[in-house]
Motif scaffolding. Structure first.
Motif, PDB file in Angstrom:
ATOM      1  N   ASP A  10       0.814  -1.217   0.000  1.00 32.25           N
ATOM      2  CA  ASP A  10       0.000   0.000   0.000  1.00 32.25           C
ATOM      3  C   ASP A  10       0.848   1.268   0.000  1.00 32.25           C
ATOM      4  N   GLY A  11       2.155   1.105  -0.194  1.00 28.78           N
ATOM      5  CA  GLY A  11       3.044   2.255  -0.219  1.00 28.78           C
ATOM      6  C   GLY A  11       3.619   2.631   1.128  1.00 28.78           C
ATOM      7  N   SER A  12       3.140   2.023   2.206  1.00 29.34           N
ATOM      8  CA  SER A  12       3.646   2.337   3.540  1.00 29.34           C
ATOM      9  C   SER A  12       4.984   1.651   3.787  1.00 29.34           C
ATOM     10  N   GLU A  13       5.713   2.148   4.776  1.00 33.47           N
ATOM     11  CA  GLU A  13       6.986   1.522   5.118  1.00 33.47           C
ATOM     12  C   GLU A  13       6.817   0.069   5.574  1.00 33.47           C
ATOM     13  N   PRO A  14       5.789  -0.246   6.402  1.00 34.70           N
ATOM     14  CA  PRO A  14       5.613  -1.653   6.763  1.00 34.70           C
ATOM     15  C   PRO A  14       5.381  -2.561   5.560  1.00 34.70           C
ATOM     16  N   SER A  15       4.661  -2.077   4.551  1.00 29.07           N
ATOM     17  CA  SER A  15       4.411  -2.944   3.390  1.00 29.07           C
ATOM     18  C   SER A  15       5.679  -3.124   2.560  1.00 29.07           C
ATOM     19  N   VAL A 107       1.991  -9.714   4.789  1.00 27.38           N
ATOM     20  CA  VAL A 107       1.474  -8.359   4.974  1.00 27.38           C
ATOM     21  C   VAL A 107       2.276  -7.659   6.062  1.00 27.38           C
ATOM     22  N   GLY A 108       2.371  -6.349   5.953  1.00 27.05           N
ATOM     23  CA  GLY A 108       3.065  -5.564   6.956  1.00 27.05           C
ATOM     24  C   GLY A 108       2.133  -5.196   8.086  1.00 27.05           C
ATOM     25  N   CYS A 109       2.713  -4.924   9.238  1.00 29.38           N
ATOM     26  CA  CYS A 109       1.944  -4.495  10.406  1.00 29.38           C
ATOM     27  C   CYS A 109       1.780  -2.992  10.332  1.00 29.38           C
ATOM     28  N   ARG A 110       0.527  -2.549  10.197  1.00 32.45           N
ATOM     29  CA  ARG A 110       0.277  -1.122  10.091  1.00 32.45           C
ATOM     30  C   ARG A 110      -0.763  -0.714  11.123  1.00 32.45           C
ATOM     31  N   LEU A 138       4.215  -9.164   9.481  1.00 31.17           N
ATOM     32  CA  LEU A 138       5.519  -8.663   9.913  1.00 31.17           C
ATOM     33  C   LEU A 138       5.390  -7.884  11.214  1.00 31.17           C
ATOM     34  N   ARG A 139       5.745  -8.542  12.296  1.00 31.21           N
ATOM     35  CA  ARG A 139       5.786  -7.933  13.614  1.00 31.21           C
ATOM     36  C   ARG A 139       7.245  -7.699  13.985  1.00 31.21           C
ATOM     37  N   GLY A 140       7.484  -6.783  14.928  1.00 30.58           N
ATOM     38  CA  GLY A 140       8.838  -6.562  15.425  1.00 30.58           C
ATOM     39  C   GLY A 140       9.694  -5.796  14.429  1.00 30.58           C
ATOM     40  N   SER A 141      10.853  -5.312  14.882  1.00 26.61           N
ATOM     41  CA  SER A 141      11.809  -4.578  14.042  1.00 26.61           C
ATOM     42  C   SER A 141      11.119  -3.452  13.288  1.00 26.61           C
ATOM     43  N   HIS A 142      10.441  -2.564  14.012  1.00 25.25           N
ATOM     44  CA  HIS A 142       9.664  -1.508  13.373  1.00 25.25           C
ATOM     45  C   HIS A 142      10.576  -0.370  12.890  1.00 25.25           C
ATOM     46  N   ASP A 143      11.501  -0.720  11.997  1.00 26.39           N
ATOM     47  CA  ASP A 143      12.429   0.276  11.472  1.00 26.39           C
ATOM     48  C   ASP A 143      12.536   0.172   9.958  1.00 26.39           C
ATOM     49  N   ASN A 144      11.523  -0.449   9.325  1.00 24.71           N
ATOM     50  CA  ASN A 144      11.488  -0.599   7.868  1.00 24.71           C
ATOM     51  C   ASN A 144      12.614  -1.475   7.352  1.00 24.71           C
ATOM     52  N   GLN A 145      13.103  -2.387   8.163  1.00 23.88           N
ATOM     53  CA  GLN A 145      14.149  -3.299   7.723  1.00 23.88           C
ATOM     54  C   GLN A 145      13.714  -4.732   7.951  1.00 23.88           C
ATOM     55  N   ALA A 146      13.819  -5.551   6.928  1.00 21.79           N
ATOM     56  CA  ALA A 146      13.572  -6.985   7.095  1.00 21.79           C
ATOM     57  C   ALA A 146      14.837  -7.609   7.674  1.00 21.79           C
ATOM     58  N   ARG A 147      14.677  -8.380   8.731  1.00 19.32           N
ATOM     59  CA  ARG A 147      15.852  -8.918   9.418  1.00 19.32           C
ATOM     60  C   ARG A 147      15.803 -10.433   9.421  1.00 19.32           C
ATOM     61  N   SER A 148      16.046 -11.005   8.268  1.00 24.77           N
ATOM     62  CA  SER A 148      15.961 -12.466   8.140  1.00 24.77           C
ATOM     63  C   SER A 148      17.138 -13.130   8.845  1.00 24.77           C
ATOM     64  N   GLY A 149      16.824 -14.119   9.693  1.00 24.36           N
ATOM     65  CA  GLY A 149      17.862 -14.950  10.285  1.00 24.36           C
ATOM     66  C   GLY A 149      18.719 -14.302  11.326  1.00 24.36           C
TER      67      GLY A 149
END
Length: 290
Positions: A10-15, A107-110, A138-149
Motif C-alpha cells: 500500500d506504499g507504507s513503510e511496513p508494506s 502483509v506488513g503491520c500497520r 511482519l511484527r517486530g523490528s519496526h524500522d522498515n528493515q527486514a531482518r531475516s535470520g
C-alpha cells in the motif's frame, strides 16, 4: 502449478518491509513473488481523471507504489521472478481471494497513530483470519528493515491438537530451509481450584498437567525429520504470555488457526489474536481444518 508468495502493498513503510521479507522467502523456496495493490480508487475519484494519463489519480499513484515495490524486490533478490497487479477492490477481500492460489501471503503491520507497535490494522487481522494459505504478518523490528535470520530460530506454538498439523509442518519446513533450530513451546496451567488445598496433594496435579504438556510436544514432533535440531519446552503460563516471551528470541513465530466451515466471523483464537498484536517477531498464521 508453482504457487507464488503474495505481498499486499500500500506504499507504507511496513508494506515495503513485507516486500523485503517476502523476497527473501521466495528466494529460499525457489518461488515467484506477486505484488498486489488493491483499492477501490473509483469510489473516491469518480470520473476525475489525471490530465496526462487519462486515468483516475489514485490509479496513477497506485502504479507508482507498485513500481517502487517491484524495484525494491529486484534489488533485494535479483534472481526472484516478480509480477504485479492492481485490483479495484477492498484489500482484505482481494488478498483472501488471492490466497487460494498462493504459497503464502505476507502483509506488513500497520497500526494507527502512536499505536503502530501494538495494534494491527484491520486488513492484517482480516487476512490472517480468513486466508486459505499461511499468512505472515511482519511484527517486530519496526524500522522498515527486514531482518531475516538474525536470531537463528523458528518458534512453534503447540496447541491442543498438534499431531500432523499444517502449522507443525510449516514450522519444520521453515527451520529446514533456513538451517536453524526449531523451538516448540507448549504452555500448561493447572485449573484454579487445584492451585490451593492440602499441602501434600498440591504438587501432584501440577506434575500431571506438565506431563500432559510434554506428551503433547512429543506427539506434535513425532514426524520431524532427523537432522533438524529441535528444542522442546513446556512452560507453566498462559499460552499467549509464553509465546510472547519466547518471540523475543525468534525470527518467526508459527501458530495454527482452525477454520470452521460455514462460519463467517473472525476465525482467530485468543492466543493467535494476542500474538498477532504483540509478538516481537513476524508471525505466521497457518490455517488448520476444523
Amino acid at each position: 502449478m508453482d504457487l507464488p508468495i503474495i505481498v499486499g502493498i500500500d506504499g507504507s513503510e511496513p508494506s515495503l518491509r513485507a516486500v523485503d521479507w517476502a523476497a527473501d522467502e521466495a528466494a529460499l523456496r525457489g518461488a515467484g513473488l506477486r505484488l498486489v495493490y488493491a483499492s477501490l480508487w473509483e469510489r473516491y475519484e469518480g470520473a476525475c481523471l489525471a490530465h496526462d494519463l487519462g486515468k483516475p489519480s489514485e490509479e496513477v499513484m497506485a502504479q507508482d507504489i507498485v513500481d517502487t515495490a517491484e524495484r525494491r524486490a529486484h534489488r533485494r533478490q535479483p534472481g526472484v521472478k516478480v509480477t504485479t497487479d492492481l485490483l479495484p477492490e477492498e484489500p482484505e477481500y482481494a488478498l483472501v481471494r488471492e490466497s487460494r492460489t498462493a504459497l503464502a501471503v505476507v502483509v506488513g503491520c500497520r497500526g494507527r497513530s502512536g499505536l503502530t507497535e501494538t495494534l494491527l490494522g484491520s486488513v492484517s487481522v482480516m487476512v490472517a483470519g480468513h486466508a486459505h494459505c499461511p499468512v505472515i504478518v511482519l511484527r517486530g523490528s519496526h524500522d522498515n528493515q527486514a531482518r531475516s535470520g538474525v536470531r537463528g530460530r523458528i518458534l512453534l506454538g503447540v496447541g491442543e491438537k498438534p499431531a500432523g498439523t499444517a502449522a507443525v509442518r510449516f514450522a519444520v519446513e521453515e527451520a529446514l530451509l533456513r538451517g536453524v533450530p526449531l523451538e516448540a513451546v507448549r504452555a500448561w496451567r493447572r485449573p484454579v481450584h487445584e492451585t490451593t488445598g492440602h499441602p501434600l496433594i498440591v504438587g501432584e496435579p501440577a506434575h500431571l498437567y506438565e506431563q500432559h504438556a510434554v506428551e503433547a510436544l512429543e506427539e506434535a514432533l513425532r514426524d520431524v525429520p532427523e537432522g533438524l535440531q529441535v528444542q522442546r519446552r513446556t512452560v507453566e503460563a498462559r499460552a499467549r504470555d509464553a509465546l510472547l516471551a519466547a518471540s523475543r528470541e525468534a525470527d518467526l513465530l508459527v501458530v495454527g488457526a482452525r477454520r470452521r466451515h460455514g462460519h463467517f466471523g473472525l476465525q482467530l483464537g485468543r492466543v493467535t489474536h494476542g500474538v498477532l498484536h504483540h509478538a516481537a517477531c513476524p508471525v505466521a498464521v497457518v490455517p488448520e481444518p476444523a
